[in-house]
Design a protein around this motif. Structure first.
Motif, PDB file in Angstrom:
ATOM      1  N   GLY A   1       1.023  -1.208  -0.086  1.00  0.00           N
ATOM      2  CA  GLY A   1       0.101   0.338   0.114  1.00  0.00           C
ATOM      3  C   GLY A   1       0.908   1.205  -0.410  1.00  0.00           C
ATOM      4  N   LEU A   2       1.926   1.325   0.550  1.00  0.00           N
ATOM      5  CA  LEU A   2       2.774   2.622   1.009  1.00  0.00           C
ATOM      6  C   LEU A   2       3.218   2.661  -0.288  1.00  0.00           C
ATOM      7  N   VAL A   3       4.222   1.615  -1.166  1.00  0.00           N
ATOM      8  CA  VAL A   3       4.899   1.622  -2.696  1.00  0.00           C
ATOM      9  C   VAL A   3       3.875   1.839  -3.550  1.00  0.00           C
ATOM     10  N   GLY A   4       2.924   1.043  -3.648  1.00  0.00           N
ATOM     11  CA  GLY A   4       1.763   1.580  -4.866  1.00  0.00           C
ATOM     12  C   GLY A   4       1.559   2.803  -4.546  1.00  0.00           C
ATOM     13  N   GLY A   5       0.812   3.287  -3.718  1.00  0.00           N
ATOM     14  CA  GLY A   5       0.200   4.351  -3.408  1.00  0.00           C
ATOM     15  C   GLY A   5       1.387   5.650  -3.214  1.00  0.00           C
ATOM     16  N   PHE A   6       2.246   5.750  -3.222  1.00  0.00           N
ATOM     17  CA  PHE A   6       2.939   6.476  -4.010  1.00  0.00           C
ATOM     18  C   PHE A   6       3.659   6.405  -5.315  1.00  0.00           C
ATOM     19  N   PHE A   7       2.590   5.795  -6.146  1.00  0.00           N
ATOM     20  CA  PHE A   7       3.134   6.112  -7.706  1.00  0.00           C
ATOM     21  C   PHE A   7       0.734   5.924  -7.815  1.00  0.00           C
ATOM     22  N   ARG A   8       0.869   6.505  -7.086  1.00  0.00           N
ATOM     23  CA  ARG A   8      -0.503   7.419  -7.373  1.00  0.00           C
ATOM     24  C   ARG A   8      -1.351   5.417  -7.622  1.00  0.00           C
ATOM     25  N   SER A   9      -1.579   4.292  -7.655  1.00  0.00           N
ATOM     26  CA  SER A   9      -2.261   3.427  -7.727  1.00  0.00           C
ATOM     27  C   SER A   9      -3.889   4.136  -6.972  1.00  0.00           C
ATOM     28  N   SER A  10      -4.746   4.122  -7.628  1.00  0.00           N
ATOM     29  CA  SER A  10      -6.184   4.075  -6.611  1.00  0.00           C
ATOM     30  C   SER A  10      -6.240   2.774  -5.746  1.00  0.00           C
ATOM     31  N   GLY A  11      -5.669   1.581  -6.505  1.00  0.00           N
ATOM     32  CA  GLY A  11      -6.459  -0.134  -5.282  1.00  0.00           C
ATOM     33  C   GLY A  11      -5.312   0.169  -4.539  1.00  0.00           C
ATOM     34  N   ALA A  12      -4.139   0.452  -4.594  1.00  0.00           N
ATOM     35  CA  ALA A  12      -2.939   0.158  -3.309  1.00  0.00           C
ATOM     36  C   ALA A  12      -3.601   1.742  -2.295  1.00  0.00           C
ATOM     37  N   ARG A  13      -3.753   2.922  -2.879  1.00  0.00           N
ATOM     38  CA  ARG A  13      -4.036   3.818  -1.407  1.00  0.00           C
ATOM     39  C   ARG A  13      -5.075   3.302  -0.472  1.00  0.00           C
ATOM     40  N   LEU A  14      -6.142   2.876  -1.974  1.00  0.00           N
ATOM     41  CA  LEU A  14      -7.581   2.078  -0.795  1.00  0.00           C
ATOM     42  C   LEU A  14      -6.844   0.634   0.379  1.00  0.00           C
ATOM     43  N   THR A  15      -6.242   0.473  -0.260  1.00  0.00           N
ATOM     44  CA  THR A  15      -5.216  -1.259  -0.006  1.00  0.00           C
ATOM     45  C   THR A  15      -4.672  -0.270   1.828  1.00  0.00           C
ATOM     46  N   TRP A  16      -4.015   0.761   1.350  1.00  0.00           N
ATOM     47  CA  TRP A  16      -2.831   1.797   2.311  1.00  0.00           C
ATOM     48  C   TRP A  16      -4.284   2.014   3.286  1.00  0.00           C
ATOM     49  N   THR A  17      -5.174   2.816   2.714  1.00  0.00           N
ATOM     50  CA  THR A  17      -6.128   3.073   3.659  1.00  0.00           C
ATOM     51  C   THR A  17      -6.719   2.029   4.795  1.00  0.00           C
ATOM     52  N   ALA A  18      -7.370   0.914   3.759  1.00  0.00           N
ATOM     53  CA  ALA A  18      -7.864   0.034   4.942  1.00  0.00           C
ATOM     54  C   ALA A  18      -6.894  -1.064   5.542  1.00  0.00           C
ATOM     55  N   TRP A  19      -5.413  -0.738   5.458  1.00  0.00           N
ATOM     56  CA  TRP A  19      -4.136  -1.455   6.582  1.00  0.00           C
ATOM     57  C   TRP A  19      -4.525  -0.346   7.309  1.00  0.00           C
ATOM     58  N   GLY A  20      -3.872   1.131   7.020  1.00  0.00           N
ATOM     59  CA  GLY A  20      -4.098   2.129   8.104  1.00  0.00           C
ATOM     60  C   GLY A  20      -5.105   1.885   9.369  1.00  0.00           C
ATOM     61  N   ALA A  21      -6.053   1.575   8.741  1.00  0.00           N
ATOM     62  CA  ALA A  21      -7.511   1.363  10.211  1.00  0.00           C
ATOM     63  C   ALA A  21      -7.492   0.359  10.576  1.00  0.00           C
ATOM     64  N   ALA A  22      -7.906  -0.626   9.871  1.00  0.00           N
ATOM     65  CA  ALA A  22      -7.051  -2.342  10.599  1.00  0.00           C
ATOM     66  C   ALA A  22      -5.988  -2.244  11.533  1.00  0.00           C
ATOM     67  N   SER A  23      -4.629  -1.479  11.105  1.00  0.00           N
ATOM     68  CA  SER A  23      -3.508  -1.664  12.412  1.00  0.00           C
ATOM     69  C   SER A  23      -4.246  -1.060  13.662  1.00  0.00           C
ATOM     70  N   ILE A  24      -4.989   0.271  13.351  1.00  0.00           N
ATOM     71  CA  ILE A  24      -5.244   1.780  14.341  1.00  0.00           C
ATOM     72  C   ILE A  24      -5.919   0.362  15.485  1.00  0.00           C
ATOM     73  N   VAL A  25      -7.215   0.113  14.955  1.00  0.00           N
ATOM     74  CA  VAL A  25      -8.238  -1.085  15.777  1.00  0.00           C
ATOM     75  C   VAL A  25      -6.834  -2.057  16.160  1.00  0.00           C
ATOM     76  N   MET A  26      -6.266  -2.472  15.905  1.00  0.00           N
ATOM     77  CA  MET A  26      -5.737  -3.892  16.645  1.00  0.00           C
ATOM     78  C   MET A  26      -5.124  -3.014  17.480  1.00  0.00           C
ATOM     79  N   VAL A  27      -4.313  -2.202  17.200  1.00  0.00           N
ATOM     80  CA  VAL A  27      -3.444  -1.286  19.136  1.00  0.00           C
ATOM     81  C   VAL A  27      -4.202  -0.890  19.739  1.00  0.00           C
ATOM     82  N   TRP A  28      -5.269  -0.370  19.511  1.00  0.00           N
ATOM     83  CA  TRP A  28      -6.391  -0.076  20.600  1.00  0.00           C
ATOM     84  C   TRP A  28      -7.120  -1.384  21.371  1.00  0.00           C
ATOM     85  N   ASP A  29      -7.304  -2.070  21.048  1.00  0.00           N
ATOM     86  CA  ASP A  29      -7.667  -3.867  21.146  1.00  0.00           C
ATOM     87  C   ASP A  29      -7.265  -3.862  22.121  1.00  0.00           C
TER      88      ASP A  29
END
Length: 267
Positions: A166-194
């Motif tokens: 998600g980080l590398v693909g989003g840097f090259f402005r890939s829409s799918g990679a940016r969606l993956t990065w957004t979902a990955w970040g939200a899931a990581s934050i939820v795991m840290v909170w739990d």
């Protein structure tokens, strides 16, 4: 037909020869010459062809001129056969590189999957500020992957690979990679909170949000939250009809005729 002026006596039993007749005198076309059976040696013929091909206007001379002028003409101006040769050479080079890269990628993936079970999950394997985010994620994965057909270490490795994608693909402005990065970040934050300790849950979650936001500067570069506003101004053209008014010519001899009208004078 016998010649009446021929006085040669005819002997019985002897064959009388007819005089020779010229074919051209009778109007028949001349027979073509018989071709010679002696052919030119092939080394000599090859040498003549080679010399003629390199002369001005020859085949090899023209191909050499195409190659010599290709750099200055550019891709659009060079000969088509040069483009075809370069394209085939590029395709062959890519195939060779892919053939070598396939073995390297397969070996790397095999080592990664083989080393995944040796990754310690749920233990204090990280330190520093990164441990505030990494240790809760390891603990959450270890606690919720016991019933999965793969180990917790493999899940943690896949989680890391998805984040890198998600980080590398989003840097090259890939829409799918940016969606993956957004979902990955939200899931990581939820795991840290739990999985974070109760005393430091708020701090750990806040640091996770800040770290994900800072990394998003690279993954979501060029993305603006401002709405795009398109303003279209259409001004109707005023109704204007040009009119030309010419004064009526005055009658000859009238006193009120304008004195500013003069006939054209030719020089």
């Amino acid at each position: 037909m016998a010649n009446p002026n021929d006085r040669t006596p005819h002997v019985p039993g002897q064959r009388q020869e007819s005089p020779a007749v010229d074919g051209q005198a009778l109007g028949f076309p001349e027979a073509p010459p018989v071709p010679s059976l002696d052919k030119e040696p092939w080394p000599e013929a090859l040498r003549k062809w080679w010399d003629a091909a390199w002369n001005d206007g020859g085949f090899l001379h023209g191909r050499w001129e195409d190659l010599r002028r290709a750099p200055e003409l550019g891709w659009h101006g060079m000969a088509n056969w040069v483009k075809t040769a370069l394209g085939l050479a590029g395709i062959c080079a890519v195939l060779i590189l892919l053939d070598g890269a396939t073995d390297v990628l397969a070996d790397t993936l095999h080592r990664l999957l083989t080393a995944a079970p040796r990754v310690q999950v749920g233990a204090d394997t990280s330190s520093g500020v990164f441990a505030v985010i990494d240790q809760p994620i390891r603990t959450y994965i270890a606690a919720h992957s016991a019933a999965l057909p793969i180990s917790a270490s493999t899940v943690y490795t896949v989680w890391q690979l998805v984040g890198i994608f998600g980080l590398v693909g989003g840097f090259f402005r890939s829409s799918g990679a940016r969606l993956t990065w957004t979902a990955w970040g939200a899931a990581s934050i939820v795991m840290v909170w739990d999985a974070a300790p109760d005393e430091g849950r708020t701090i750990a979650t806040g640091l996770a949000v800040l770290a994900w936001t800072a990394a998003s500067a690279f993954a979501l570069r060029g993305l603006s939250l401002r709405p795009a506003i398109f303003t279209h101004i259409h001004n109707a053209a005023p109704a204007f009809e040009p009119h030309i008014h010419l004064p009526a010519p005055a009658a000859s001899g009238a006193d009120d005729a304008p004195d500013n009208v003069h006939p054209l004078q030719k020089r």
